[in-house]
Design a protein around this motif. Structure first.
Motif, PDB file in Angstrom:
ATOM      1  N   LYS A  43      18.727   4.072  37.419  1.00 35.52           N
ATOM      2  CA  LYS A  43      18.973   4.492  36.089  1.00 35.52           C
ATOM      3  C   LYS A  43      18.133   3.485  34.958  1.00 35.52           C
ATOM      4  O   LYS A  43      17.654   4.059  33.957  1.00 35.52           O
ATOM      5  N   LYS A  44      18.436   2.195  35.509  1.00 38.10           N
ATOM      6  CA  LYS A  44      17.758   1.350  34.394  1.00 38.10           C
ATOM      7  C   LYS A  44      16.162   1.510  34.183  1.00 38.10           C
ATOM      8  O   LYS A  44      15.695   1.687  33.087  1.00 38.10           O
ATOM      9  N   HIS A  50      12.057   6.837  30.492  1.00 37.75           N
ATOM     10  CA  HIS A  50      12.402   7.710  29.177  1.00 37.75           C
ATOM     11  C   HIS A  50      11.561   7.449  28.002  1.00 37.75           C
ATOM     12  O   HIS A  50      11.124   8.230  27.147  1.00 37.75           O
ATOM     13  N   ALA A  51      11.593   6.158  27.853  1.00 39.18           N
ATOM     14  CA  ALA A  51      10.889   5.517  26.530  1.00 39.18           C
ATOM     15  C   ALA A  51       9.381   5.804  26.426  1.00 39.18           C
ATOM     16  O   ALA A  51       8.812   6.178  25.651  1.00 39.18           O
ATOM     17  N   ASN A  89      20.301   4.433  23.105  1.00 41.67           N
ATOM     18  CA  ASN A  89      21.672   5.116  23.348  1.00 41.67           C
ATOM     19  C   ASN A  89      21.681   5.058  25.034  1.00 41.67           C
ATOM     20  O   ASN A  89      22.389   4.736  25.769  1.00 41.67           O
ATOM     21  N   ALA A  90      20.557   5.520  25.627  1.00 40.36           N
ATOM     22  CA  ALA A  90      20.314   5.617  26.886  1.00 40.36           C
ATOM     23  C   ALA A  90      20.466   4.333  27.573  1.00 40.36           C
ATOM     24  O   ALA A  90      21.072   4.006  28.700  1.00 40.36           O
ATOM     25  N   TRP A  91      19.708   3.230  26.920  1.00 44.70           N
ATOM     26  CA  TRP A  91      19.814   2.068  27.784  1.00 44.70           C
ATOM     27  C   TRP A  91      21.228   1.373  27.585  1.00 44.70           C
ATOM     28  O   TRP A  91      21.638   0.730  28.631  1.00 44.70           O
ATOM     29  N   ASP A  96      27.393   5.364  31.571  1.00 45.76           N
ATOM     30  CA  ASP A  96      28.591   6.264  30.906  1.00 45.76           C
ATOM     31  C   ASP A  96      27.877   7.527  30.707  1.00 45.76           C
ATOM     32  O   ASP A  96      27.702   7.764  29.381  1.00 45.76           O
ATOM     33  N   ILE A  97      28.287   8.362  31.472  1.00 47.54           N
ATOM     34  CA  ILE A  97      27.677   9.863  30.997  1.00 47.54           C
ATOM     35  C   ILE A  97      28.193  10.592  30.053  1.00 47.54           C
ATOM     36  O   ILE A  97      27.272  11.168  29.230  1.00 47.54           O
TER      37      ILE A  97
END
Length: 134
Positions: A43-44, A50-51, A89-91, A96-97
């Motif tokens: 995820k990290k 994503h960025a 926010n994603a970071w 926390d879905i």
């Protein structure tokens, strides 16, 4: 080449929509041994991707504006604050879905806004050129 060049920013964005939508299914996908990007990289690291997908979109948008000699296409950069909000926010919330869903929604909105802006700008430019050439 113009349609291909215009499709590249949207390609980055739809890839980002697909990426951010893999986060909620991470645990099930990992258990099921699915090999999507979020499972493969974690995820990290996927938030960093994503960025970078957003950065690719903006770089490709600037290139398209310059290549097509239509600086109005730079208006798509107005979505930059929303993409920054999505990444931050994603970071903060990749575990926390329910809170991460804001990033999902923002990514879809950026994709839609960019497509609409490209369409409106190119159509408006074409109409304006036709009026001038009469």
């Amino acid at each position: 080449w113009s349609p291909v060049i215009m499709g590249i920013p949207l390609g980055f964005l739809i890839a980002n929509v697909l990426l951010i939508n893999e986060f909620p299914d991470y645990e099930a996908d990992k258990e099921g041994r699915k090999k999507n990007l979020v499972v493969m990289y974690g995820k990290k690291k996927s938030v960093i991707l994503h960025a970078f997908l957003f950065l690719g979109n903006y770089a490709a948008s600037v290139f398209a504006a310059l290549y097509l000699h239509n600086l109005l296409l730079l208006l798509t950069l107005l979505t930059l604050p929303l993409s920054i909000t999505s990444v931050v926010n994603a970071w903060k919330n990749y575990e926390d879905i329910p809170k991460l869903i804001k990033s999902n929604a923002a990514t879809v909105q950026i994709y839609q806004l960019t497509g609409l802006l490209f369409t409106a700008i190119l159509a408006g430019t074409r109409i304006f050129q036709n009026l001038i050439n009469r």
